[in-house]
Structures are given as C-alpha cells and as structure tokens.
Design a protein around this motif. Structure first.
Motif, PDB file in Angstrom:
ATOM      1  N   SER A  60     100.968  10.402  37.302  1.00 42.78           N
ATOM      2  CA  SER A  60     101.361  11.795  38.181  1.00 42.78           C
ATOM      3  C   SER A  60      99.579  12.307  38.670  1.00 42.78           C
ATOM      4  O   SER A  60      99.562  12.637  39.774  1.00 42.78           O
ATOM      5  CB  SER A  60     101.937  12.788  37.444  1.00 42.78           C
ATOM      6  OG  SER A  60     101.331  13.261  36.173  1.00 42.78           O
ATOM      7  N   SER A  61      98.798  12.150  37.794  1.00 42.23           N
ATOM      8  CA  SER A  61      97.374  12.419  38.178  1.00 42.23           C
ATOM      9  C   SER A  61      97.014  11.889  39.253  1.00 42.23           C
ATOM     10  O   SER A  61      95.811  12.241  40.145  1.00 42.23           O
ATOM     11  CB  SER A  61      96.618  12.465  37.057  1.00 42.23           C
ATOM     12  OG  SER A  61      96.520  11.011  36.467  1.00 42.23           O
ATOM     13  N   TYR A  64      99.530  12.642  42.805  1.00 44.15           N
ATOM     14  CA  TYR A  64      99.531  14.194  43.365  1.00 44.15           C
ATOM     15  C   TYR A  64      98.426  14.207  44.442  1.00 44.15           C
ATOM     16  O   TYR A  64      98.787  14.769  45.563  1.00 44.15           O
ATOM     17  CB  TYR A  64      99.339  15.173  42.399  1.00 44.15           C
ATOM     18  CG  TYR A  64     100.495  15.523  41.549  1.00 44.15           C
ATOM     19  CD1 TYR A  64     101.820  15.940  42.319  1.00 44.15           C
ATOM     20  CD2 TYR A  64     100.724  15.644  40.012  1.00 44.15           C
ATOM     21  CE1 TYR A  64     103.104  16.029  41.716  1.00 44.15           C
ATOM     22  CE2 TYR A  64     101.874  15.863  39.602  1.00 44.15           C
ATOM     23  CZ  TYR A  64     103.099  16.285  40.439  1.00 44.15           C
ATOM     24  OH  TYR A  64     104.365  16.296  39.676  1.00 44.15           O
ATOM     25  N   VAL A  75     107.174  12.704  45.627  1.00 45.66           N
ATOM     26  CA  VAL A  75     106.902  12.070  44.185  1.00 45.66           C
ATOM     27  C   VAL A  75     107.897  12.610  43.270  1.00 45.66           C
ATOM     28  O   VAL A  75     108.254  13.824  43.352  1.00 45.66           O
ATOM     29  CB  VAL A  75     105.292  12.677  43.730  1.00 45.66           C
ATOM     30  CG1 VAL A  75     105.076  12.494  42.425  1.00 45.66           C
ATOM     31  CG2 VAL A  75     104.206  12.009  44.631  1.00 45.66           C
ATOM     32  N   ASP A  81     104.673  20.527  36.826  1.00 49.18           N
ATOM     33  CA  ASP A  81     103.371  20.185  37.534  1.00 49.18           C
ATOM     34  C   ASP A  81     103.617  21.117  38.902  1.00 49.18           C
ATOM     35  O   ASP A  81     102.503  21.632  39.421  1.00 49.18           O
ATOM     36  CB  ASP A  81     103.517  18.921  37.943  1.00 49.18           C
ATOM     37  CG  ASP A  81     103.360  17.900  36.786  1.00 49.18           C
ATOM     38  OD1 ASP A  81     103.090  18.640  35.676  1.00 49.18           O
ATOM     39  OD2 ASP A  81     103.818  16.671  37.040  1.00 49.18           O
ATOM     40  N   LEU A  85     100.610  23.447  39.835  1.00 44.26           N
ATOM     41  CA  LEU A  85      99.513  23.045  40.989  1.00 44.26           C
ATOM     42  C   LEU A  85      99.753  24.098  42.232  1.00 44.26           C
ATOM     43  O   LEU A  85      98.863  24.245  42.717  1.00 44.26           O
ATOM     44  CB  LEU A  85      99.982  21.753  41.376  1.00 44.26           C
ATOM     45  CG  LEU A  85      99.517  20.697  40.518  1.00 44.26           C
ATOM     46  CD1 LEU A  85     100.120  19.089  41.045  1.00 44.26           C
ATOM     47  CD2 LEU A  85      98.044  20.679  40.627  1.00 44.26           C
ATOM     48  N   THR A  90      97.665  24.265  45.623  1.00 40.78           N
ATOM     49  CA  THR A  90      98.479  23.054  46.210  1.00 40.78           C
ATOM     50  C   THR A  90      99.801  23.379  46.549  1.00 40.78           C
ATOM     51  O   THR A  90     100.570  23.657  45.895  1.00 40.78           O
ATOM     52  CB  THR A  90      98.401  21.940  45.204  1.00 40.78           C
ATOM     53  OG1 THR A  90      97.022  21.744  44.752  1.00 40.78           O
ATOM     54  CG2 THR A  90      98.800  20.556  45.983  1.00 40.78           C
ATOM     55  N   LEU A  92     102.984  22.346  46.954  1.00 39.68           N
ATOM     56  CA  LEU A  92     103.936  21.672  46.513  1.00 39.68           C
ATOM     57  C   LEU A  92     105.257  22.270  46.292  1.00 39.68           C
ATOM     58  O   LEU A  92     104.950  23.589  46.069  1.00 39.68           O
ATOM     59  CB  LEU A  92     103.596  20.798  45.289  1.00 39.68           C
ATOM     60  CG  LEU A  92     102.416  20.198  45.194  1.00 39.68           C
ATOM     61  CD1 LEU A  92     102.131  19.564  43.895  1.00 39.68           C
ATOM     62  CD2 LEU A  92     102.307  18.958  46.239  1.00 39.68           C
ATOM     63  N   THR A 210     105.566  18.358  49.779  1.00 41.37           N
ATOM     64  CA  THR A 210     104.657  19.404  50.042  1.00 41.37           C
ATOM     65  C   THR A 210     105.234  20.202  51.522  1.00 41.37           C
ATOM     66  O   THR A 210     106.133  19.752  52.024  1.00 41.37           O
ATOM     67  CB  THR A 210     103.343  18.520  50.833  1.00 41.37           C
ATOM     68  OG1 THR A 210     103.611  17.878  52.123  1.00 41.37           O
ATOM     69  CG2 THR A 210     102.666  17.651  49.660  1.00 41.37           C
TER      70      THR A 210
END
Length: 325
Positions: A60-61, A64, A75, A81, A85, A90, A92, A210
C-alpha cells in the motif's frame, strides 16, 4: 446484408471506443483474497459496464502515491489508511467495503491457554510493526482488557507471525483470520484464535479512490457497482471465483480455497443485510476514527463522514449465502 455488416461493425467500433480503462491497485502479491476483482474481469462483469480493468500489485505504501498522482484510479486497502492520509491532507475517500470488519486476529498454540484478551497480560506478542491495522487492533484489544502496552511485551517480527508461533519465539501473534491460522491448522497445529473485529470496530479492507477520480461520478458508479456484482458472484459461486483467480494467481493450490471461504465471512454483516453488499457502517467509521484519535495515531478535526461515502453503491444488493452453492 452488406449494409447490416457495416452497421454492426460501426456499432462494435463505437462500443470499443467507449470502453474506459480503469487502473486498480491490489495489495502486495496476486492472491485469492482478491477473487471478486479477478472474477469481475474473467466473467465480464466490468466489461458489461464498459470498463477495461487492469491490476497492479504492490505494498500500500507503493500504491497510494500512484493513486495520488493519478496513475491509479482505485486501490484496495485498509479503511484506517484513509483516515490517516486524509487527516494529513491527501484527498482520499473510501467508496466500497469489501470486508465488514478488520480481518486481524491474535492466534496462539492451544496449549498456551490464551483464549481471551484478559489472558494477554505478561505475554510476548508478535506483531509486524508498530503501524497499520495490526497495531491499532492490538491497541484496541489491550484497552478492552484494561491493559497497557507496558503490561505485555510487544515484539516487532515483520511478517513472520506463523513461524514465530511454531518456533515459540512469541506466545501470541497478530495476524489475519484468513491467513496464518488457516495455514497452521492445515499443518495440524491446534490454535486459539481471537478475532480483533469485536474490539476494533473500524471498517475493514475496501475500495479507496481520490476526490479527483470521484468527480467522474458515472465512472465511479460503474466501477463500484460492478465490484458489488462481482462480490455477489463470489458469494454465490465461490468455486467459479476461485477458478477465475487462477488467471492471475500462478500455481494457485486447492489449499487456498479455504482462504477464500474464510474471507467470504467478512463480506456480510447486519448492516449489509439492511443496506446491501459493499455498504460501510457509519458507526464503524465513527468508532474507528475515535480509536485512532484516542491512541494518538491520527490528529484531525474532520468529522468521520469526511472519510467515506456510500453514494456510488447500488442499494439492496443481497446474497442469500444459505442458498448459495
């Protein structure tokens, strides 16, 4: 006749031209745990909605940043997460719940007699690291038992939980209910397993996108609802989904069918039976965010409603698993 052939050719070309590519990040390595997505392609569920879906596997790192850069559209990863995030800026959002609860679980050899969270005091607990849902779930379980982290010995062991239990390196390990316990029990090792879901109420693994991608509501709706249909197919006909997974998972052995069976138990909940497959419970988001803030893992003034939406889902999609083959 010739005119008919020409018309059909034009219609076919227009249909092909309208097919939209969707790039989806799936965790780590190809695995039967992603069977609905594989079956969605193999069985033509995505294609019928005009989608050409391609997958990219990775941690996942790694996924993303690609999602944030627009190089992936969706994703499949942890709800936690999104909270971490988005709290950091971010943009998301979680749009479909694959699992209705976190799949984490503590497991130990039966002879250790660790059958409840109260039995954790003084024990050595193996965990991949002080991050992610594994750590959050452990924190929730310790809190439920009235224990502090100092009341146990936490050992960071990477993803070697099964081996650590077999060798006696740790008393108990945090793994996944649809992974390590299945592997060890298949080897004849008797275990006690304590699921984390009743303690960490956060939603489980799901589909994340997103804000930019979700501006195209038609695309989001087609992908999300096709994925719901693929989940329903997997619940009704797990063997068909398992066979479809073989196109993506090399050397997929029969032993992994048990992994799929256990994973399917996470797809449904009282909330989905009221609202439909893929819906995530707002109470879970509220509880999950509260836990992350209480443990200092997330700092945000955003309301829990900022991290998810059910608006792209088809309401009422159900599967009667008792009648499923």
């Amino acid at each position: 006749m010739r005119k008919l052939v020409v018309v059909l050719a034009v219609l076919l070309s227009l249909g092909l031209a309208q097919t939209q590519k969707v790039r989806v990040g799936l965790g780590y390595l190809p695995d039967v745990q992603f069977a609905p997505f594989y079956a969605g392609v193999v069985e033509g569920i995505y294609a019928r909605r005009g989608l050409d879906v391609e997958f990219q596997h990775g941690f996942s790192s790694e996924l993303y940043p690609l999602l944030a850069q627009g190089r992936l559209d969706f994703v499949v990863a942890d709800a936690e997460d999104v909270m971490a995030l988005r709290a950091q800026g971010t943009p998301l959002k979680y749009v479909l719940a694959l699992y209705q609860s976190v799949p984490n679980a503590l497991f130990s050899r039966a002879e250790k007699n660790i059958t409840s969270v109260r039995d954790l005091k003084g024990k050595t607990i193996g965990i991949p690291g002080l991050f992610g849902t594994s750590y959050t779930s452990l924190q929730a379980m310790l809190r439920a038992a009235g224990l502090r982290e100092s009341d146990v010995k936490i050992e960071q062991i990477g993803f070697t939980q099964a081996e650590a239990i077999v060798t006696g390196r740790v008393d108990v390990a945090m793994g996944f209910i649809n992974n390590e316990p299945i592997v060890l029990e298949a080897r004849g090792i008797k275990l006690n397993v304590i699921p984390a879901g009743p303690y960490n109420r956060s939603p489980g693994v799901g589909v994340i996108s997103t804000d930019r991608v979700l501006e195209n509501a038609d695309l989001a709706r087609r992908f999300v609802q096709a994925t719901q249909e693929a989940m329903a197919l997997t619940l009704r006909e797990p063997r068909k989904a398992f066979e479809a997974s073989k196109k993506y998972v090399q050397t997929l052995g029969e032993d992994r069918f048990r992994v799929l069976e256990v994973s399917l138990r996470l797809y449904q909940s009282p909330y989905t039976r009221q609202n439909g497959l893929g819906f995530s419970n707002p109470q879970g988001w509220q509880s999950g965010l509260s836990l992350l803030k209480q443990t200092g893992r997330v700092k945000t003034d955003l309301p829990f409603t900022a991290f998810f939406t059910n608006e792209f889902l088809q309401p009422g999609l159900q599967v009667n698993t008792s009648a499923a083959k």
